[in-house]
Design a protein around this motif. Structure first.
Motif, PDB file in Angstrom:
ATOM      1  N   GLY A 134       0.818  -1.209   0.000  1.00 39.30           N
ATOM      2  CA  GLY A 134       0.000   0.000   0.000  1.00 39.30           C
ATOM      3  C   GLY A 134       0.851   1.257   0.000  1.00 39.30           C
ATOM      4  N   GLY A 135       1.944   1.252   0.760  1.00 36.84           N
ATOM      5  CA  GLY A 135       2.852   2.402   0.783  1.00 36.84           C
ATOM      6  C   GLY A 135       3.520   2.628  -0.560  1.00 36.84           C
ATOM      7  N   MET A 136       3.911   1.545  -1.230  1.00 29.66           N
ATOM      8  CA  MET A 136       4.522   1.687  -2.550  1.00 29.66           C
ATOM      9  C   MET A 136       3.518   2.226  -3.565  1.00 29.66           C
ATOM     10  N   MET A 137       2.286   1.769  -3.498  1.00 27.71           N
ATOM     11  CA  MET A 137       1.265   2.274  -4.416  1.00 27.71           C
ATOM     12  C   MET A 137       0.994   3.755  -4.162  1.00 27.71           C
ATOM     13  N   TRP A 138       0.965   4.149  -2.904  1.00 27.23           N
ATOM     14  CA  TRP A 138       0.750   5.551  -2.558  1.00 27.23           C
ATOM     15  C   TRP A 138       1.878   6.422  -3.123  1.00 27.23           C
ATOM     16  N   MET A 139       3.134   5.955  -2.985  1.00 23.61           N
ATOM     17  CA  MET A 139       4.271   6.725  -3.500  1.00 23.61           C
ATOM     18  C   MET A 139       4.230   6.822  -5.019  1.00 23.61           C
ATOM     19  N   MET A 140       3.839   5.741  -5.690  1.00 21.91           N
ATOM     20  CA  MET A 140       3.760   5.778  -7.148  1.00 21.91           C
ATOM     21  C   MET A 140       2.669   6.734  -7.615  1.00 21.91           C
ATOM     22  N   MET A 141       1.534   6.756  -6.932  1.00 21.33           N
ATOM     23  CA  MET A 141       0.455   7.662  -7.316  1.00 21.33           C
ATOM     24  C   MET A 141       0.864   9.121  -7.128  1.00 21.33           C
ATOM     25  N   ARG A 142       1.587   9.425  -6.060  1.00 19.43           N
ATOM     26  CA  ARG A 142       2.070  10.802  -5.853  1.00 19.43           C
ATOM     27  C   ARG A 142       3.080  11.184  -6.915  1.00 19.43           C
ATOM     28  N   GLY A 143       3.916  10.231  -7.329  1.00 18.48           N
ATOM     29  CA  GLY A 143       4.917  10.501  -8.355  1.00 18.48           C
ATOM     30  C   GLY A 143       4.298  10.752  -9.717  1.00 18.48           C
ATOM     31  N   MET A 144       3.129  10.183  -9.968  1.00 23.00           N
ATOM     32  CA  MET A 144       2.455  10.371 -11.252  1.00 23.00           C
ATOM     33  C   MET A 144       1.541  11.581 -11.252  1.00 23.00           C
ATOM     34  N   GLY A 145       1.512  12.340 -10.204  1.00 19.71           N
ATOM     35  CA  GLY A 145       0.673  13.526 -10.145  1.00 19.71           C
ATOM     36  C   GLY A 145      -0.686  13.261  -9.536  1.00 19.71           C
ATOM     37  N   GLY A 146      -0.870  12.150  -8.910  1.00 22.36           N
ATOM     38  CA  GLY A 146      -2.151  11.840  -8.298  1.00 22.36           C
ATOM     39  C   GLY A 146      -2.380  12.596  -7.007  1.00 22.36           C
ATOM     40  N   GLY A 147      -1.299  13.029  -6.352  1.00 19.93           N
ATOM     41  CA  GLY A 147      -1.427  13.776  -5.099  1.00 19.93           C
ATOM     42  C   GLY A 147      -1.668  15.239  -5.372  1.00 19.93           C
TER      43      GLY A 147
END
Length: 99
Positions: A21-34
């Motif tokens: 879950g932490g890795m998915m959260w970091m990937m989403m922030r890196g793609m502009g999801g945050g």
């Protein structure tokens, strides 16, 4: 048959799920999801030059004389003169020297 250590796989599975879950959260922030925490990035791209000038005047970064002169230049395309020498161009042609 098993000696009391059979419940540790549940703890291991929980830790693995947290890591995934932490890795998915970091990937989403890196793609502009945050969401962006810097509002100036989006504001700077939509402001017109007059709006930027008005904001700088409101902040006290420029005087009223400077504000009026710059606003006149932006709205009316400038006054046509460049100070004391009205016939002289603002910039010299390449290779041309000012006297």
């Amino acid at each position: 048959m098993h000696g009391g250590g059979g419940g540790w796989w549940i703890v291991g599975a929980g830790v693995m799920m947290l890591m995934m879950g932490g890795m998915m959260w970091m990937m989403m922030r890196g793609m502009g999801g945050g969401s962006s925490s810097a509002p100036s990035e989006s504001r700077g791209t939509t402001d017109s030059p007059v709006e930027v000038l008005e904001r700088r005047f409101a902040e006290g970064a420029i005087s009223i004389e400077e504000y009026q002169a710059r606003r006149d230049a932006l709205v009316n395309g400038g006054s046509g003169s460049n100070g004391t020498r009205k016939d002289e161009p603002l910039t010299a042609a390449p290779g041309e020297r000012r006297q």
